[in-house]
Design a protein around this motif. Structure first.
Motif, PDB file in Angstrom:
ATOM      1  N   LEU A  62       0.932  -1.203   0.128  1.00 41.89           N
ATOM      2  CA  LEU A  62      -0.169  -0.195   0.032  1.00 41.89           C
ATOM      3  C   LEU A  62       0.718   1.218   0.129  1.00 41.89           C
ATOM      4  N   ALA A  63       1.774   1.279   0.902  1.00 39.16           N
ATOM      5  CA  ALA A  63       2.650   2.393   1.053  1.00 39.16           C
ATOM      6  C   ALA A  63       3.583   2.718  -0.317  1.00 39.16           C
ATOM      7  N   ALA A  64       4.078   1.570  -0.823  1.00 37.10           N
ATOM      8  CA  ALA A  64       4.469   1.752  -2.319  1.00 37.10           C
ATOM      9  C   ALA A  64       3.834   2.243  -3.390  1.00 37.10           C
ATOM     10  N   VAL A  65       2.595   1.843  -3.462  1.00 37.46           N
ATOM     11  CA  VAL A  65       1.586   2.224  -4.436  1.00 37.46           C
ATOM     12  C   VAL A  65       1.239   3.705  -4.365  1.00 37.46           C
ATOM     13  N   LEU A  66       1.154   4.152  -2.781  1.00 37.81           N
ATOM     14  CA  LEU A  66       0.826   5.611  -2.822  1.00 37.81           C
ATOM     15  C   LEU A  66       1.760   6.379  -3.227  1.00 37.81           C
ATOM     16  N   VAL A  67       3.076   5.900  -3.098  1.00 39.07           N
ATOM     17  CA  VAL A  67       4.380   6.593  -3.733  1.00 39.07           C
ATOM     18  C   VAL A  67       4.327   6.592  -5.354  1.00 39.07           C
ATOM     19  N   LEU A  68       4.022   5.534  -5.775  1.00 40.98           N
ATOM     20  CA  LEU A  68       3.902   5.424  -7.401  1.00 40.98           C
ATOM     21  C   LEU A  68       2.913   6.539  -7.762  1.00 40.98           C
ATOM     22  N   ALA A  69       1.715   6.356  -7.138  1.00 43.94           N
ATOM     23  CA  ALA A  69       0.760   7.308  -7.811  1.00 43.94           C
ATOM     24  C   ALA A  69       1.174   8.691  -7.662  1.00 43.94           C
ATOM     25  N   HIS A  70       1.675   9.067  -6.639  1.00 45.65           N
ATOM     26  CA  HIS A  70       2.104  10.480  -6.222  1.00 45.65           C
ATOM     27  C   HIS A  70       3.192  10.845  -7.491  1.00 45.65           C
ATOM     28  N   LEU A  71       4.265  10.089  -7.621  1.00 54.40           N
ATOM     29  CA  LEU A  71       5.255  10.237  -8.649  1.00 54.40           C
ATOM     30  C   LEU A  71       4.491  10.439 -10.085  1.00 54.40           C
ATOM     31  N   PRO A 217       3.076  12.200 -21.157  1.00 53.05           N
ATOM     32  CA  PRO A 217       4.299  11.857 -20.358  1.00 53.05           C
ATOM     33  C   PRO A 217       4.621  10.289 -20.782  1.00 53.05           C
ATOM     34  N   ARG A 218       5.307  10.108 -21.882  1.00 52.30           N
ATOM     35  CA  ARG A 218       5.579   9.032 -22.280  1.00 52.30           C
ATOM     36  C   ARG A 218       6.369   8.178 -21.284  1.00 52.30           C
ATOM     37  N   TYR A 219       7.446   8.765 -20.724  1.00 58.26           N
ATOM     38  CA  TYR A 219       8.380   7.895 -19.896  1.00 58.26           C
ATOM     39  C   TYR A 219       7.483   7.514 -18.707  1.00 58.26           C
ATOM     40  N   ALA A 220       6.573   8.114 -18.010  1.00 58.96           N
ATOM     41  CA  ALA A 220       5.883   7.691 -16.790  1.00 58.96           C
ATOM     42  C   ALA A 220       4.955   6.557 -17.684  1.00 58.96           C
ATOM     43  N   LEU A 221       4.082   6.731 -18.515  1.00 57.38           N
ATOM     44  CA  LEU A 221       3.200   5.929 -19.138  1.00 57.38           C
ATOM     45  C   LEU A 221       4.119   4.328 -19.283  1.00 57.38           C
ATOM     46  N   VAL A 222       5.162   4.339 -19.712  1.00 53.97           N
ATOM     47  CA  VAL A 222       6.003   3.286 -19.858  1.00 53.97           C
ATOM     48  C   VAL A 222       6.370   2.520 -18.678  1.00 53.97           C
ATOM     49  N   VAL A 223       6.736   3.327 -17.769  1.00 51.81           N
ATOM     50  CA  VAL A 223       7.148   2.963 -16.356  1.00 51.81           C
ATOM     51  C   VAL A 223       5.912   2.126 -15.993  1.00 51.81           C
ATOM     52  N   LEU A 224       4.749   2.745 -15.946  1.00 53.48           N
ATOM     53  CA  LEU A 224       3.550   2.424 -15.169  1.00 53.48           C
ATOM     54  C   LEU A 224       3.163   1.194 -16.049  1.00 53.48           C
ATOM     55  N   GLY A 248       9.030   0.517  -9.576  1.00 51.87           N
ATOM     56  CA  GLY A 248       8.513   1.389 -10.306  1.00 51.87           C
ATOM     57  C   GLY A 248       8.436   3.061  -9.923  1.00 51.87           C
ATOM     58  N   ALA A 249       8.416   2.975  -8.517  1.00 53.50           N
ATOM     59  CA  ALA A 249       8.603   4.360  -7.797  1.00 53.50           C
ATOM     60  C   ALA A 249       9.677   4.955  -7.908  1.00 53.50           C
ATOM     61  N   LEU A 250      10.917   4.062  -7.955  1.00 57.34           N
ATOM     62  CA  LEU A 250      12.246   4.381  -8.149  1.00 57.34           C
ATOM     63  C   LEU A 250      12.500   5.108  -9.552  1.00 57.34           C
ATOM     64  N   PHE A 251      11.940   4.371 -10.515  1.00 55.75           N
ATOM     65  CA  PHE A 251      12.234   4.778 -11.819  1.00 55.75           C
ATOM     66  C   PHE A 251      11.482   6.005 -12.104  1.00 55.75           C
ATOM     67  N   LEU A 252      10.377   6.443 -11.460  1.00 56.91           N
ATOM     68  CA  LEU A 252       9.782   7.692 -11.784  1.00 56.91           C
ATOM     69  C   LEU A 252      10.430   8.542 -10.884  1.00 56.91           C
ATOM     70  N   ALA A 253      10.971   8.329  -9.759  1.00 58.52           N
ATOM     71  CA  ALA A 253      11.436   9.287  -8.679  1.00 58.52           C
ATOM     72  C   ALA A 253      12.937  10.032  -9.308  1.00 58.52           C
ATOM     73  N   VAL A 254      13.669   9.006  -9.765  1.00 56.69           N
ATOM     74  CA  VAL A 254      14.983   9.826 -10.577  1.00 56.69           C
ATOM     75  C   VAL A 254      14.854  10.858 -11.357  1.00 56.69           C
ATOM     76  N   PRO A 255      14.085  10.800 -12.427  1.00 56.61           N
ATOM     77  CA  PRO A 255      14.308  12.115 -13.385  1.00 56.61           C
ATOM     78  C   PRO A 255      13.906  13.341 -12.524  1.00 56.61           C
ATOM     79  N   HIS A 256      12.863  13.280 -11.638  1.00 57.74           N
ATOM     80  CA  HIS A 256      12.625  14.522 -10.756  1.00 57.74           C
ATOM     81  C   HIS A 256      13.331  14.652  -9.838  1.00 57.74           C
ATOM     82  N   ARG A 257      14.431  13.644  -9.405  1.00 57.68           N
ATOM     83  CA  ARG A 257      14.994  13.817  -8.167  1.00 57.68           C
ATOM     84  C   ARG A 257      14.581  14.254  -6.881  1.00 57.68           C
ATOM     85  N   VAL A 258      13.611  13.373  -6.741  1.00 59.53           N
ATOM     86  CA  VAL A 258      12.625  13.482  -5.611  1.00 59.53           C
ATOM     87  C   VAL A 258      13.383  13.233  -4.302  1.00 59.53           C
ATOM     88  N   SER A 259      13.406  14.030  -3.248  1.00 54.90           N
ATOM     89  CA  SER A 259      13.979  13.595  -2.087  1.00 54.90           C
ATOM     90  C   SER A 259      13.409  12.667  -1.234  1.00 54.90           C
TER      91      SER A 259
END
Length: 407
Positions: A62-71, A217-224, A248-259
């Motif tokens: 659940l925690a991982a999916v919440l992060v994935l959806a936010h990213l 957002p092609r990159y994000a759609l491919v990751v999802l 999946g969350a890590l792949f979405l976080a890296v381009p935006h350099r999310v803290s």
């Protein structure tokens, strides 16, 4: 007395979760209640630890999916969905409702109901204003589909994850059984919405300025998409889907350099603690009489009447206790009979559309509409629930009965 005390604890926890005084997280009441249940002997320490271990992987997912959806939102996935819906709607409120149904159903199925409520609902409100449509049919659609469209995948809803862990089914097996019920529920709900909101859908209002189009957002759609495929691939290998969601969350976080601080905040650890603590409080009620009562009134056979009875029982319990405690209470009774377990899921996922208290997602949707000056009318919500829940429950169960025979 133990049953009465356990029930009082559960009611207090749920009442706090519904009201959330001063915006405090649900865990503020649930964690002390769980501690009290253990301290006074309603639940033994060993049973509490076993409950934590059983719920732990599901809560981690659940925690991982919440992060994935936010990213995904940070990458513009939901804004892009709103632009696509506006183009499909073309200024026609009825066509826009169809587009919202599709967007909400897919978002709920693939990114969970929380993503639909928290991230898609504001987009739906803005899109309706952009095309000059009344927001009411479309905002109610996001609330209803956040619950009823969560039948498809094990990852669509926390209730599904809990049931999936107990079912013994594979990821693809679960999806195969639930595809027909998912489609049946959405189609029936759409038909009822078209009839119920026919006057609203005829009204055209002054459209707001269009903010313009942006690239997909092609990159994000491919990751999802890759993440979704990963859920199905790794489960037969014994890998928990939570690790796929984390990847999946890590792949979405890296381009935006999310803290890291942002990632921890979006994982909503207080809500995760609430789920774990609620499991202990519900366990106390189960061990002191509720499980015996539910076992006595639950059918033993997964014939059509048995499936209908379990689905309606689960729906009723969801509106009395909320769908998460209802799932925790019913699981020990039906987990050895997969057909009844899947019927229970139809009840706890579709049933909450009847009242605000049916699911935490609906309560959160109500809060979001209040912040956008689009507060829903409780009487409207109840009347719409009365019109939609019985036919969608029946349609979903009939489709499940057919699936059980086909597969």
């Amino acid at each position: 007395m133990p049953l009465i005390f356990s029930a009082v604890l559960l009611v207090a926890v749920l009442a706090f979760a519904v009201v959330r005084p001063r915006g405090l997280p649900e865990a503020v009441a649930a964690v002390p209640a769980a501690g009290l249940a253990i301290a006074v002997g309603l639940v033994s320490w060993d049973d509490a630890v076993a409950e934590f271990r059983e719920l732990g992987p599901t809560v981690g997912f659940l925690a991982a999916v919440l992060v994935l959806a936010h990213l995904a939102d940070e990458h513009g996935v939901f804004r892009y969905a709103g632009r696509v819906a506006a183009r499909i709607g073309g200024g026609d409120p009825t066509r826009l409702l169809t587009a919202v149904f599709v967007a909400a159903a897919l978002t709920t199925a693939f990114l969970s109901l929380d993503a639909t409520v928290v991230l898609l609902t504001p987009v739906v409100l803005a899109t309706a204003a952009r095309v000059g449509a009344r927001a009411r049919p479309h905002s109610y659609a996001s609330a209803h589909l956040a619950n009823s469209a969560s039948l498809l995948l094990p990852v669509s809803n926390l209730t599904n994850l809990l049931a999936f862990a107990a079912s013994g089914l594979t990821f693809l097996g679960f999806t195969a059984y639930m595809t027909l019920p998912w489609l049946a529920v959405i189609v029936v709900e759409y038909l009822v919405f078209r009839l119920w909101f026919r006057d609203d859908l005829r009204v055209r209002e002054e459209p707001r300025p269009d903010p313009g189009n942006g690239p997909a957002p092609r990159y994000a759609l491919v990751v999802l998409a890759a993440t979704l495929v990963g859920f199905a691939v790794v489960q037969p290998l014994g890998v928990h889907p939570a690790w796929v969601a984390v990847a999946g969350a890590l792949f979405l976080a890296v381009p935006h350099r999310v803290s890291p601080r942002t990632l921890v905040r979006e994982a909503n650890l207080p809500f995760c603690a609430f789920v774990l603590a609620l499991g202990v409080v519900v366990l106390a009620v189960q061990q002191h009489g509720l499980e015996r009562l539910l076992g006595a009134i639950t059918p033993e056979h997964a014939d059509l009447l048995g499936l209908l009875a379990v689905a309606f029982l689960a729906a009723a319990l969801s509106n009395l206790l909320n769908n998460l405690p209802a799932t925790l209470a019913l699981l020990p009774v039906v987990e050895s009979r997969p057909g009844l377990l899947l019927a229970m899921l139809i009840g706890v996922n579709v049933g909450p559309n009847l009242t605000y208290v049916g699911s935490l997602a609906t309560l959160l949707w109500r809060q979001i509409l209040h912040t956008h000056d689009a507060a829903p009318d409780p009487r409207d919500f109840l009347r719409l629930g009365i019109a939609t829940v019985p036919p969608t429950l029946i349609a979903g169960v009939l489709a499940l009965w057919l699936s059980l025979r086909l597969f």
